[in-house]
Design an enzyme around this catalytic site. Sequence first.
Site, short mmCIF file in Angstrom:
data_model
loop_
_atom_site.label_atom_id
_atom_site.label_comp_id
_atom_site.label_asym_id
_atom_site.label_seq_id
_atom_site.Cartn_x
_atom_site.Cartn_y
_atom_site.Cartn_z
N ASN A 185 0.80 -1.22 0.00
CA ASN A 185 0.00 0.00 0.00
C ASN A 185 0.84 1.28 0.00
O ASN A 185 0.38 2.33 0.45
CB ASN A 185 -0.96 0.01 1.20
CG ASN A 185 -1.87 -1.19 1.21
OD1 ASN A 185 -2.44 -1.56 0.18
ND2 ASN A 185 -2.02 -1.83 2.37
N ARG A 186 2.06 1.16 -0.50
CA ARG A 186 2.98 2.30 -0.59
C ARG A 186 3.35 2.87 0.78
O ARG A 186 3.89 3.97 0.87
CB ARG A 186 2.40 3.41 -1.48
CG ARG A 186 2.21 2.99 -2.94
CD ARG A 186 3.54 2.61 -3.57
NE ARG A 186 3.44 2.35 -4.99
CZ ARG A 186 3.27 1.14 -5.53
NH1 ARG A 186 3.12 0.08 -4.73
NH2 ARG A 186 3.23 0.97 -6.83
N LEU A 187 3.09 2.13 1.85
CA LEU A 187 3.51 2.56 3.19
C LEU A 187 4.90 1.99 3.47
O LEU A 187 5.10 1.16 4.37
CB LEU A 187 2.49 2.13 4.25
CG LEU A 187 1.12 2.78 4.13
CD1 LEU A 187 0.19 2.29 5.23
CD2 LEU A 187 1.24 4.30 4.18
#
Length: 215
Positions: free
Chosen positions: A192-194
């Site tokens: 999630n691009r975290l």
Amino acid sequence: MDQDLGDYRKSYEKSELIESNIPEDPINLFNKWFYEVQDFGGVDEVNAMTVSTIGLDGFPRARVVLLKKFNEDGFIFYTNYNSEKGKSILTNPNICLSFFWSSLERQVIIKGIAEKTSTDLSDNYFASRPDGSKLGAIVSPQSEVIPNRVFLENKLKDLEIQFQGKDILRPENWGGFIVRPLEVEFWQGRPNRLHDRIIYTYQEDYTWSIKRLAP
């Protein structure tokens, strides 16, 4: 031509970077990551890195070179001091090194100060190179405009005859730079691009501070 790359996506899920599991010194973590990539990453040249400098024209410039040594003092690579890269570093030693190991979804960015290595270190590394690489370093007026490839090939043939049966010594305009790190950022891809981003910053008391950055 209009190429839309908006659908180029992947999910990063191979590992994590958590403060409780990292060493106090970034060189130790770099060493761990480097050999994990070498042993499990399936990378042809794990020591390939991007060296970014500020050119004499004021523009940043990046190119891929090979890391040849690293230790607690810094990261060492070799080049022609008269090249565009060499002149840029000698004029402005503030440079950036970066590694991107896509197979393990990892990136390392190193901000540091470059300086020439000792002549002994440059001599010893040059002596370890194959004769072809030694002659190549002498033949090439790196970054200068040349008429064609035949120009280089003819110079190489002449030098092969000149140095046949002789030791090939390091030219004075060729040698090493050591980059002494001031900041080292480790990036680990996450879902999630975290992504995980941990940055080490060198302190006046010769220790490293460790902070997490937002992805």
